[in-house]
Design a protein around this motif. Structure first.
Motif, short mmCIF file in Angstrom:
data_model
loop_
_atom_site.label_atom_id
_atom_site.label_comp_id
_atom_site.label_asym_id
_atom_site.label_seq_id
_atom_site.Cartn_x
_atom_site.Cartn_y
_atom_site.Cartn_z
N UNK A 123 -0.06 7.53 2.05
CA UNK A 123 0.29 6.45 2.38
C UNK A 123 1.62 6.02 2.04
N UNK A 124 2.28 5.28 2.65
CA UNK A 124 3.69 4.99 2.56
C UNK A 124 4.10 3.71 3.37
N UNK A 125 5.14 3.18 2.64
CA UNK A 125 5.71 1.86 3.40
C UNK A 125 7.26 2.33 3.74
N UNK A 126 7.45 2.19 5.14
CA UNK A 126 8.72 2.29 5.56
C UNK A 126 9.22 1.02 6.18
N UNK A 127 10.04 0.49 5.16
CA UNK A 127 10.47 -0.78 5.42
C UNK A 127 9.27 -2.00 5.62
N UNK A 128 8.98 -2.57 6.68
CA UNK A 128 7.76 -3.40 6.81
C UNK A 128 6.71 -2.49 7.48
N UNK A 129 6.80 -1.47 7.71
CA UNK A 129 5.99 -0.40 8.42
C UNK A 129 4.86 0.20 7.52
N UNK A 130 3.52 0.03 7.36
CA UNK A 130 2.62 0.70 6.66
C UNK A 130 2.29 2.09 7.43
N UNK A 131 2.31 3.24 6.67
CA UNK A 131 1.83 4.56 7.52
C UNK A 131 0.68 5.08 6.45
#
Length: 131
Positions: free
Chosen positions: A66-74
């Protein structure tokens, strides 16, 4: 709660893909994944083939990244499932798979969601399989 939703999405997407139901798939997949699925469905239809993709059960579904790329959660989920996968030609003869064999399939699916969006739904943005 996320994994429970991901399991439901996994079931829905496999079923829709097997049936060639692009209307169900479109809102669940990002553009690239949808294009790949739609092309595979089109190729299958043009060849006069049908896919019987039976999900016998999901043995496990676990969050692996799980990661946060800016405001996008993946979020990536590893699914281990039991399936029966058979492709038949226009006469109904088996061209791939075995209708009597349950196989274990390991998939890694990555879901994405804009955390600032009012839409609470996640979109499938990548799939990988060990099989």
């Amino acid at each position: 709660a996320f994994v429970a939703g991901a399991r439901k999405a996994f079931e829905m997407i496999l079923e829709a893909y097997g049936k060639g139901d692009t209307q169900t798939l479109r809102p669940l997949l990002n553009g690239e994944v949808f294009a790949n699925f739609a092309q595979a469905i089109k190729d299958r239809e043009q060849a006069g083939e049908t896919l019987e993709d039976t999900l016998v059960g999901i043995k496990s579904a676990e969050l692996v990244e799980a990661e946060l790329d800016g405001r996008t959660a993946l979020v990536t989920v590893k699914f281990v499932s039991e399936q029966i996968n058979v492709t038949r030609d226009e006469k109904g003869d088996v061209v791939d798979g075995n209708p009597n064999a349950v196989i274990d399939v390991t998939d890694f699916w990555t879901f994405s969601r804009d955390t600032k969006s009012r839409d609470v739904n996640w979109t499938l943005i990548a799939t990988n399989s060990l099989d």
